[in-house]
Design a protein around this motif. Structure first.
Motif, mmCIF file in Angstrom:
data_model
loop_
_atom_site.group_PDB
_atom_site.id
_atom_site.type_symbol
_atom_site.label_atom_id
_atom_site.label_comp_id
_atom_site.label_asym_id
_atom_site.label_seq_id
_atom_site.Cartn_x
_atom_site.Cartn_y
_atom_site.Cartn_z
ATOM 1 N N TRP A 1 7.578 -7.834 4.122
ATOM 2 C CA TRP A 1 8.353 -6.664 3.886
ATOM 3 C C TRP A 1 7.812 -5.853 3.010
ATOM 4 N N VAL A 2 7.007 -4.501 3.096
ATOM 5 C CA VAL A 2 6.252 -3.907 2.147
ATOM 6 C C VAL A 2 7.098 -2.628 1.947
ATOM 7 N N ASN A 3 7.106 -2.230 0.671
ATOM 8 C CA ASN A 3 7.410 -0.806 0.092
ATOM 9 C C ASN A 3 6.642 0.362 0.820
ATOM 10 N N TRP A 4 7.503 0.998 1.440
ATOM 11 C CA TRP A 4 6.763 2.095 2.302
ATOM 12 C C TRP A 4 6.052 3.030 1.408
ATOM 13 N N GLU A 5 6.433 3.450 -0.045
ATOM 14 C CA GLU A 5 5.778 4.027 -0.827
ATOM 15 C C GLU A 5 4.437 3.858 -1.272
ATOM 16 N N TRP A 6 3.960 2.386 -1.155
ATOM 17 C CA TRP A 6 2.805 1.810 -1.471
ATOM 18 C C TRP A 6 1.745 2.098 -0.443
ATOM 19 N N ILE A 7 2.014 2.500 0.762
ATOM 20 C CA ILE A 7 1.105 2.471 1.966
ATOM 21 C C ILE A 7 0.008 3.586 1.760
ATOM 22 N N SER A 8 -1.397 3.020 1.842
ATOM 23 C CA SER A 8 -2.471 4.077 1.832
ATOM 24 C C SER A 8 -2.566 4.752 3.229
ATOM 25 N N PRO A 9 -2.859 6.231 3.149
ATOM 26 C CA PRO A 9 -2.782 6.957 4.460
ATOM 27 C C PRO A 9 -4.292 6.366 5.042
ATOM 28 N N ASN A 10 -3.949 6.305 6.419
ATOM 29 C CA ASN A 10 -5.349 5.987 7.494
ATOM 30 C C ASN A 10 -5.967 7.344 7.414
ATOM 31 N N HIS A 11 -7.379 7.234 7.937
ATOM 32 C CA HIS A 11 -8.164 8.525 7.925
ATOM 33 C C HIS A 11 -7.850 8.851 9.456
ATOM 34 N N LEU A 12 -8.369 10.088 9.547
ATOM 35 C CA LEU A 12 -8.068 10.981 10.707
ATOM 36 C C LEU A 12 -9.130 11.513 11.547
ATOM 37 N N GLU B 1 -6.824 23.772 24.790
ATOM 38 C CA GLU B 1 -5.552 23.345 24.245
ATOM 39 C C GLU B 1 -5.636 23.511 22.903
ATOM 40 N N PRO B 2 -4.435 23.412 22.283
ATOM 41 C CA PRO B 2 -4.320 23.478 20.528
ATOM 42 C C PRO B 2 -5.101 22.149 20.096
ATOM 43 N N ALA B 3 -5.537 22.559 18.861
ATOM 44 C CA ALA B 3 -5.890 21.412 17.947
ATOM 45 C C ALA B 3 -4.866 20.398 17.545
ATOM 46 N N TYR B 4 -5.298 19.200 17.440
ATOM 47 C CA TYR B 4 -4.398 18.221 16.951
ATOM 48 C C TYR B 4 -5.317 17.065 16.222
ATOM 49 N N TYR B 5 -4.446 16.154 15.552
ATOM 50 C CA TYR B 5 -5.066 15.296 14.915
ATOM 51 C C TYR B 5 -4.588 13.752 15.388
ATOM 52 N N GLU B 6 -5.492 12.865 15.193
ATOM 53 C CA GLU B 6 -5.339 11.586 15.563
ATOM 54 C C GLU B 6 -5.601 10.579 14.394
ATOM 55 N N ILE B 7 -4.494 9.562 14.197
ATOM 56 C CA ILE B 7 -4.472 8.958 13.028
ATOM 57 C C ILE B 7 -5.417 7.487 13.474
#
Length: 363
Positions: free
Chosen positions: A228-239, A247-253
């Motif tokens: 069980w991990v505090n969600w405030e600690w989580i680093s963002p993944n790259h995109l 089609e419109p632009a979009y982002y993939e994690i």
């Protein structure tokens, strides 16, 4: 006097569900976007969460004091499209890395009405924790369970370089590694290669690009430790940023099922009754993420080749007295990308295969 905006108005007439959204404001050259980290369902005892795989550019609406709001769509699970919205005054808190947590509303606009969640969440000491898993081998399992501690890893995502100025605790929402597809979800493969294809390239073998990733089999990590991990600690993944021709632009994690916690090099996590703890002073995060242009070879490889790319987005460090919507209203149409000093990930010597295998076992 203008009529107040309701949650149903916020979601274009759809019936809203109650949620909690953790998100960041990113700045790139010529554009900014809200990056959704995680969405919690907050309306029943069934406490579930979703980690998005794709998201689109957000919309901000400035209506009247108390009614300013943001809206975006994101894909969770296989192909479930969610519409998510939140009001400026629904801010709960600003996190140390600049993320902002909001009470929000969401609805399914395409896909199953009750999409499979990424996992479960709970509150512990007034902190939100996500249930994730740490997969390891026999040696790692014995070490973690006997010491009640878990080492951070200084191996980069591609598994070929040692990070000098940060380490990561590696977790995933996958409860078990059952197949080669599961391995690919956590940046590993039985062949040691990942295949990538440009956004607008025809789906054909000659258009597939490959990058080296750690070579593992589904049998190499038979043990799954619940954490069980505090969600405030989580680093963002790259995109990746996709711009389809029609089609419109979009982002993939990238590798959205990987959950990383950034720490100073050599830091150790404790694990007591499945709950993960670490000293606040040991936490570390960077103020940027890589955003590769998914229609170019270099852009596709950028999230893996962190040491060679300049394709980044800055994470706005929102002040505790602000929120994303009010910040944007005060700073709209200004250059928010070029200013500031950034600490980038730095790397030591390439990792030999023998060291690589030992280190990855600690992940």
């Amino acid at each position: 006097m203008r009529k107040s905006i309701t949650p149903r108005d916020l979601l274009r007439g759809h019936k809203p569900k109650l949620g909690i959204l953790k998100c960041k404001l990113l700045h790139m050259r010529g554009r900014s976007v809200i990056f959704p980290d995680a969405l919690l369902n907050n309306e029943s005892r069934r406490r579930i969460f979703y980690l998005p795989k794709f998201f689109d550019a957000c919309q901000l609406f400035f209506d009247s004091p108390g009614s300013d709001f943001a809206r975006l769509t994101m894909v969770v699970g296989q192909k479930t499209l969610l519409l998510v919205g939140f009001f400026k005054d629904d801010k709960i808190k600003v996190c140390r890395d600049g993320s902002v947590i909001y009470n929000c509303y969401y609805t399914v606009i395409d896909g199953p009405l009750d999409p499979p969640p990424s996992g479960r969440w709970r509150r512990s000491d007034d902190q939100v924790q996500l249930r994730v898993f740490h997969h390891t081998n026999d040696q790692g399992y014995q070490g973690i369970t006997s010491s009640q501690s878990l080492w951070s890893s200084q191996v980069n995502l591609q598994g070929n370089l040692r990070l000098k100025n940060i380490g990561y605790g590696y977790f995933t929402v996958l409860p078990k590694i059952r197949s080669d597809f599961d391995l690919m979800e956590i940046a590993m493969s039985s062949s040691g290669l990942a295949g990538l294809i440009r956004t607008n390239a025809p789906m054909a073998a000659e258009n597939v690009l490959t990058v080296d990733i750690p070579k593992q089999s589904k049998h190499d990590r038979p043990h799954a430790l619940t954490c069980w991990v505090n969600w405030e600690w989580i680093s963002p993944n790259h995109l990746w940023r996709h711009v389809p021709l029609s089609e419109p632009a979009y982002y993939e994690i990238i590798h959205s099922k990987i959950v990383r916690v950034g720490v100073i090099p050599g830091a150790t996590f404790s694990r007591t009754e499945e709950s993960i703890a670490i000293n606040d002073a040991d936490l570390k995060s960077f103020s940027y993420v890589v955003v590769g242009d998914a229609d170019t070879a270099n852009g596709l490889k950028a999230p893996y080749n962190e040491e060679e790319t300049g394709d980044i987005a800055l994470i706005e460090k929102i002040k505790t007295s602000e929120d994303i919507i009010s910040f944007w209203r005060s700073n709209a149409n200004t250059d928010l990308f070029s200013s500031g000093v950034i600490e980038y990930a730095s790397f030591a010597e390439p990792i030999t295969s023998s060291i690589k295998n030992v280190k990855l076992a600690a992940k």
